[in-house]
Design a protein around this motif. Sequence first.
Motif, PDB file in Angstrom:
ATOM      1  N   LYS A 120       0.958   6.928  -8.020  1.00 13.67           N
ATOM      2  CA  LYS A 120       0.022   7.998  -8.355  1.00 13.67           C
ATOM      3  C   LYS A 120       0.766   9.287  -8.704  1.00 13.67           C
ATOM      4  O   LYS A 120       0.356  10.028  -9.603  1.00 13.67           O
ATOM      5  N   TYR A 148      -4.157  13.930  -9.166  1.00 12.70           N
ATOM      6  CA  TYR A 148      -3.590  12.926  -8.258  1.00 12.70           C
ATOM      7  C   TYR A 148      -4.685  12.076  -7.615  1.00 12.70           C
ATOM      8  O   TYR A 148      -4.537  10.860  -7.460  1.00 12.70           O
ATOM      9  N   ASN A 149      -5.789  12.718  -7.264  1.00 13.36           N
ATOM     10  CA  ASN A 149      -6.881  12.022  -6.577  1.00 13.36           C
ATOM     11  C   ASN A 149      -7.969  11.512  -7.518  1.00 13.36           C
ATOM     12  O   ASN A 149      -8.994  11.004  -7.065  1.00 13.36           O
ATOM     13  N   MET A 182       1.796   2.857  -3.373  1.00 14.11           N
ATOM     14  CA  MET A 182       0.772   3.485  -4.211  1.00 14.11           C
ATOM     15  C   MET A 182       0.960   4.999  -4.376  1.00 14.11           C
ATOM     16  O   MET A 182       0.784   5.518  -5.488  1.00 14.11           O
ATOM     17  N   THR A 229      -6.164   8.389 -12.463  1.00 15.64           N
ATOM     18  CA  THR A 229      -4.833   8.151 -11.918  1.00 15.64           C
ATOM     19  C   THR A 229      -4.805   6.890 -11.068  1.00 15.64           C
ATOM     20  O   THR A 229      -3.874   6.083 -11.160  1.00 15.64           O
ATOM     21  N   GLN A 230      -5.828   6.704 -10.251  1.00 10.25           N
ATOM     22  CA  GLN A 230      -5.920   5.497  -9.441  1.00 10.25           C
ATOM     23  C   GLN A 230      -5.976   4.263 -10.331  1.00 10.25           C
ATOM     24  O   GLN A 230      -5.343   3.234 -10.048  1.00 10.25           O
ATOM     25  N   SER A 231      -6.731   4.361 -11.415  1.00 14.91           N
ATOM     26  CA  SER A 231      -6.871   3.249 -12.352  1.00 14.91           C
ATOM     27  C   SER A 231      -5.539   2.911 -13.012  1.00 14.91           C
ATOM     28  O   SER A 231      -5.174   1.735 -13.149  1.00 14.91           O
ATOM     29  N   ASP A 284       0.819  -1.214   0.000  1.00 12.77           N
ATOM     30  CA  ASP A 284       0.000   0.000   0.000  1.00 12.77           C
ATOM     31  C   ASP A 284       0.854   1.265   0.000  1.00 12.77           C
ATOM     32  O   ASP A 284       0.476   2.272  -0.614  1.00 12.77           O
ATOM     33  N   THR A 338      -3.308   1.160 -10.528  1.00  8.78           N
ATOM     34  CA  THR A 338      -3.780  -0.210 -10.296  1.00  8.78           C
ATOM     35  C   THR A 338      -3.426  -1.111 -11.470  1.00  8.78           C
ATOM     36  O   THR A 338      -3.012  -2.262 -11.291  1.00  8.78           O
TER      37      THR A 338
END
Length: 216
Positions: free
Chosen positions: A95, A148-149, A91, A153-155, A88, A158
């Motif tokens: 990002k 960033y949020n 991450m 970006t999360q995708s 974690d 991942t």
Amino acid sequence: MFTRALAMLAAAVLSLSAFAAPNAAVEGRDYARLSNAQPVATGNKVEVLEFFWYRCPHCFQLEPGLTAWLKTLPRDAQVRRVPAVFRDDWMPGAKLYYTLEQMNLLGKLHNKVFDAYHVEEINLNDPAVLGGWVAKQGVDHKKFEAIYNSFSTQSKATQGARLAASYGIGGVPAFIIDGKFTTSQSMAGSEPRLFEVLDQLIVKARTERSGKKPAR
């Protein structure tokens, strides 16, 4: 800063070593062929994936040599950098990379992120610290924070983690060439040798793409 100076010296040695004829890369020692080749995202170009982590000291030390090597990359090859996510706490770095990529700021800030972590000992994993650091670089903080949020970006982060898992990457820095070969500095034995092996694997991948038999 001393480690960065040593890395720059290694990059200079790499440039000099380019004039020496390298020994042929040996499968099972310098590199491995993957049992299940993966599709690439570079079309007609040979894909070179670099899996890295901003907080990895080995990735930091390799960066000057890698930057020098990228300048010698043949036109039919393309490097894709993928921030690995094994835990974690990896991450935030992933990002950060994809945020800079979407803002077209990698050329300006990629190396500065490495320096922030390893030279200046700034914890960019802390959102408040990251926000202040970004502002000092002359970046629009609100725009940066929004990207960033974002889900996008999360995708991306991942998907990068899944890609590393699909290749069975267990450590960084690690390289995958055209979805079928894997190598690393630990396999090659040294930084200059790593780049020799990468060059040879690009040629090997190119030859296999053309269907020609390798020269003997």
